[in-house]
Design a protein around this motif. Structure first.
Motif, PDB file in Angstrom:
ATOM      1  N   GLN A 116       0.770  -1.328  -0.068  1.00 26.11           N
ATOM      2  CA  GLN A 116       0.148  -0.159   0.279  1.00 26.11           C
ATOM      3  C   GLN A 116       0.989   1.131   0.143  1.00 26.11           C
ATOM      4  OE1 GLN A 116      -1.630   1.789   3.893  1.00 26.11           O
ATOM      5  NE2 GLN A 116      -4.034   1.398   3.008  1.00 26.11           N
ATOM      6  N   ARG A 117       1.738   1.516   0.548  1.00 26.64           N
ATOM      7  CA  ARG A 117       2.770   2.645   0.983  1.00 26.64           C
ATOM      8  C   ARG A 117       3.293   2.727  -0.284  1.00 26.64           C
ATOM      9  NH1 ARG A 117       4.335   1.116   7.499  1.00 26.64           N
ATOM     10  NH2 ARG A 117       2.124   1.867   7.978  1.00 26.64           N
ATOM     11  N   ILE A 118       4.356   1.329  -0.649  1.00 29.56           N
ATOM     12  CA  ILE A 118       4.716   1.470  -2.007  1.00 29.56           C
ATOM     13  C   ILE A 118       4.303   2.555  -3.587  1.00 29.56           C
ATOM     14  CG2 ILE A 118       6.290   0.295  -3.620  1.00 29.56           C
ATOM     15  CD1 ILE A 118       7.430  -1.601  -1.171  1.00 29.56           C
ATOM     16  N   ALA A 119       2.878   1.414  -3.251  1.00 29.71           N
ATOM     17  CA  ALA A 119       2.350   2.065  -4.342  1.00 29.71           C
ATOM     18  C   ALA A 119       1.801   3.362  -4.402  1.00 29.71           C
ATOM     19  CB  ALA A 119       0.764   1.061  -3.698  1.00 29.71           C
ATOM     20  N   GLN A 120       1.686   3.990  -3.173  1.00 30.70           N
ATOM     21  CA  GLN A 120       1.909   5.728  -3.615  1.00 30.70           C
ATOM     22  C   GLN A 120       3.095   6.804  -3.896  1.00 30.70           C
ATOM     23  OE1 GLN A 120       0.459   6.688   0.895  1.00 30.70           O
ATOM     24  NE2 GLN A 120      -0.039   5.371   0.863  1.00 30.70           N
ATOM     25  N   LYS A 125       4.803   5.389 -13.089  1.00 33.74           N
ATOM     26  CA  LYS A 125       5.656   5.052 -12.581  1.00 33.74           C
ATOM     27  C   LYS A 125       5.456   3.477 -12.284  1.00 33.74           C
ATOM     28  CE  LYS A 125       8.560   8.243 -13.924  1.00 33.74           C
ATOM     29  NZ  LYS A 125       9.047   9.457 -12.959  1.00 33.74           N
ATOM     30  N   LEU A 126       3.936   3.297 -11.878  1.00 33.14           N
ATOM     31  CA  LEU A 126       3.944   2.991 -10.708  1.00 33.14           C
ATOM     32  C   LEU A 126       4.164   1.101 -11.007  1.00 33.14           C
ATOM     33  CD1 LEU A 126       2.091   2.057  -7.866  1.00 33.14           C
ATOM     34  CD2 LEU A 126      -0.596   2.216  -9.835  1.00 33.14           C
ATOM     35  N   ILE A 182      14.544   5.063 -10.792  1.00 33.26           N
ATOM     36  CA  ILE A 182      12.870   4.978 -11.519  1.00 33.26           C
ATOM     37  C   ILE A 182      11.819   6.282 -11.728  1.00 33.26           C
ATOM     38  CG2 ILE A 182      10.806   3.563 -12.207  1.00 33.26           C
ATOM     39  CD1 ILE A 182      12.787   1.087 -11.561  1.00 33.26           C
ATOM     40  N   LEU A 183      11.548   6.282  -9.952  1.00 36.83           N
ATOM     41  CA  LEU A 183      11.388   7.620  -9.585  1.00 36.83           C
ATOM     42  C   LEU A 183      12.078   8.968  -9.792  1.00 36.83           C
ATOM     43  CD1 LEU A 183       9.154   6.466  -6.364  1.00 36.83           C
ATOM     44  CD2 LEU A 183       8.324   6.754  -8.576  1.00 36.83           C
ATOM     45  N   GLY A 184      13.116   8.928 -10.214  1.00 34.39           N
ATOM     46  CA  GLY A 184      13.415  10.224 -10.752  1.00 34.39           C
ATOM     47  C   GLY A 184      13.498  10.579 -11.757  1.00 34.39           C
TER      48      GLY A 184
END
Length: 324
Positions: A116-120, A125-126, A182-184
Motif C-alpha cells: 500500500q505504501r510503495i504504491a503511493q 511509474k507505478l 525510476i522515480l527520479g
C-alpha cells in the motif's frame, strides 16, 4: 542535494508519524512496535539518495521508501519467528512479546501495508515500480528457503552461498536504489547501473557481517561475537572452512558442529583457530574488498556529475565501516 543524515531524519519522522487508525488495534500494535525499534534504515535511505541523484525533492517519495522499510521489517519479523529468536535490536521479538500467531498475522498485514505504501507513487511509474518490487520480494523468499535448505548440508559450494545472500540480502538494496532511480526519471542504463551497484554492495555488506561475527569487536558490532559459530550457521567462513580444510581440520570442524553439549567460549575459540589456520580470515577480507570494488565500478558508470554522487558514495563507504 540532501545529506544522508537529513534523509534519515525524514524517513524516521515519517515512520514515527504513520497513523494506524484501523481496528483491531491488537493487529496493528505489533507492526507499530516493530517499526519503532529503529535500525539503520539503509533501504529507504538508499532509495532517497538514488532519487536525489536526479531530482531535488526526495520528500515527495518518502512514502514508498517507508513501504520498502515496512517490507524489510516484515521479513525480519517472520525470520525471528522461524529462528525462534528472543531479541531484535535489543528488544523482545514480536512472537516473544505477544505470540507466534500474532507474529504470523501481523507480519502478513505488514506485507500488505508495504504494498500500500510503495504504491503511493507517480501513476506513470507505478507498474514498473510494483513489478520490480514484486520480483524482488519473490527472490527474497527464495533466498530464505535456500538458507534453510543449507542448514542440513555440509557440502554447500561458495557460489551457492553467494547466490543465496544475493537473493536474501542484496536484491532489496539493489531494488531500493533502482526504484529511487525510476522515480527520479533516470535512464534505463543509469537505473540498471544503480541496481548493480546495490547488488555488489549488498554482497560485500553481508560477507562483512559474516566476518564481523567472528572477528568483530562486541562494542562496535553491537552483539556478542561468535553467534554464527555457536549456532552452526552456514556462513562464508564456515562453508570455505569445510571446503578448504585438510582431513584433520575437517574432522575437528565436524566434531564441534555435531557436539550437542559444549562450552560456548571454547567452541568459538576452537573454530576461530581453525579459520585462522585455514586462512579464512584473509579469504573473507579479499572477497569483501572485491565486491566493494565492483560496486564502485557500477556507481562510476552512472551518468550524473561526480559531486552529485558524493553523498551516496560516502554513505556506501560508511555502510562498509571503512575508508576506500
Amino acid at each position: 542535494m540532501h545529506t544522508s543524515d537529513q534523509i534519515l531524519k525524514l524517513v524516521n519522522d515519517t515512520l514515527d508519524n504513520l497513523a494506524y487508525d484501523r481496528k483491531p488495534s491488537s493487529l496493528y500494535e505489533p507492526i507499530r512496535y516493530v517499526l519503532s525499534l529503529g535500525g539503520k534504515r539503509i533501504r529507504p535511505v538508499l532509495m532517497l539518495l538514488a532519487y536525489n541523484l536526479f531530482k531535488d525533492d526526495p520528500e515527495s517519495i518518502v512514502m514508498p521508501a517507508c513501504g520498502l522499510e515496512t517490507y524489510h521489517n516484515y521479513t525480519l519479523l517472520h525470520d525471528d519467528l522461524m529462528d525462534n529468536a528472543d531479541l531484535r535490536r535489543g528488544h523482545e521479538t514480536v512472537h516473544r512479546r505477544w505470540d507466534a500467531n500474532t507474529a504470523i498475522l501481523s507480519g502478513d498485514s505488514m506485507l500488505v501495508l508495504a504494498y500500500q505504501r510503495i504504491a503511493q507513487c507517480e501513476k506513470e511509474k507505478l507498474a514498473e515500480v510494483l513489478a520490480l518490487f514484486t520480483e524482488t520480494a519473490l527472490e527474497i523468499g527464495e533466498g530464505q528457503q535456500y538458507d534453510m535448505d543449507f542448514e542440513h548440508r555440509n557440502d554447500v559450494a561458495e557460489e551457492e552461498y553467494i547466490e543465496m545472500i544475493r537473493l536474501k540480502t542484496s536484491v532489496l538494496l539493489a531494488c531500493a536504489l533502482k526504484i529511487g532511480a525510476i522515480l527520479g526519471g533516470a535512464s534505463v542504463e543509469d537505473a540498471d547501473n544503480l541496481y548493480r551497484f546495490g547488488e555488489q554492495i549488498g554482497l560485500a555488506f553481508q560477507l562483512q557481517d559474516d566476518y564481523l561475527d567472528v572477528y568483530g569487536d562486541t562494542k562496535v558490532f553491537g552483539k556478542a561475537i561468535g553467534g554464527d559459530i555457536t549456532s552452526n550457521k552456514k556462513t562464508y567462513m564456515l562453508i570455505n572452512a569445510f571446503n578448504r580444510a585438510n582431513d584433520e581440520q575437517r574432522a575437528e570442524l565436524v566434531r564441534w558442529i555435531e557436539a550437542t553439549e559444549f562450552d560456548r567460549a571454547e567452541k568459538v575459540a576452537a573454530v576461530t583457530r581453525l579459520y585462522n589456520e585455514i586462512g579464512i580470515d584473509r579469504l573473507a577480507q579479499q572477497k569483501i574488498e572485491y565486491f566493494f570494488a565492483e560496486s564502485r565500478k557500477y556507481l562510476a558508470k552512472v551518468s550524473v556529475a561526480e559531486e552529485r554522487k558524493a553523498e551516496l558514495a560516502a554513505y556506501a563507504e560508511r555502510m562498509m565501516k571503512r575508508k576506500y
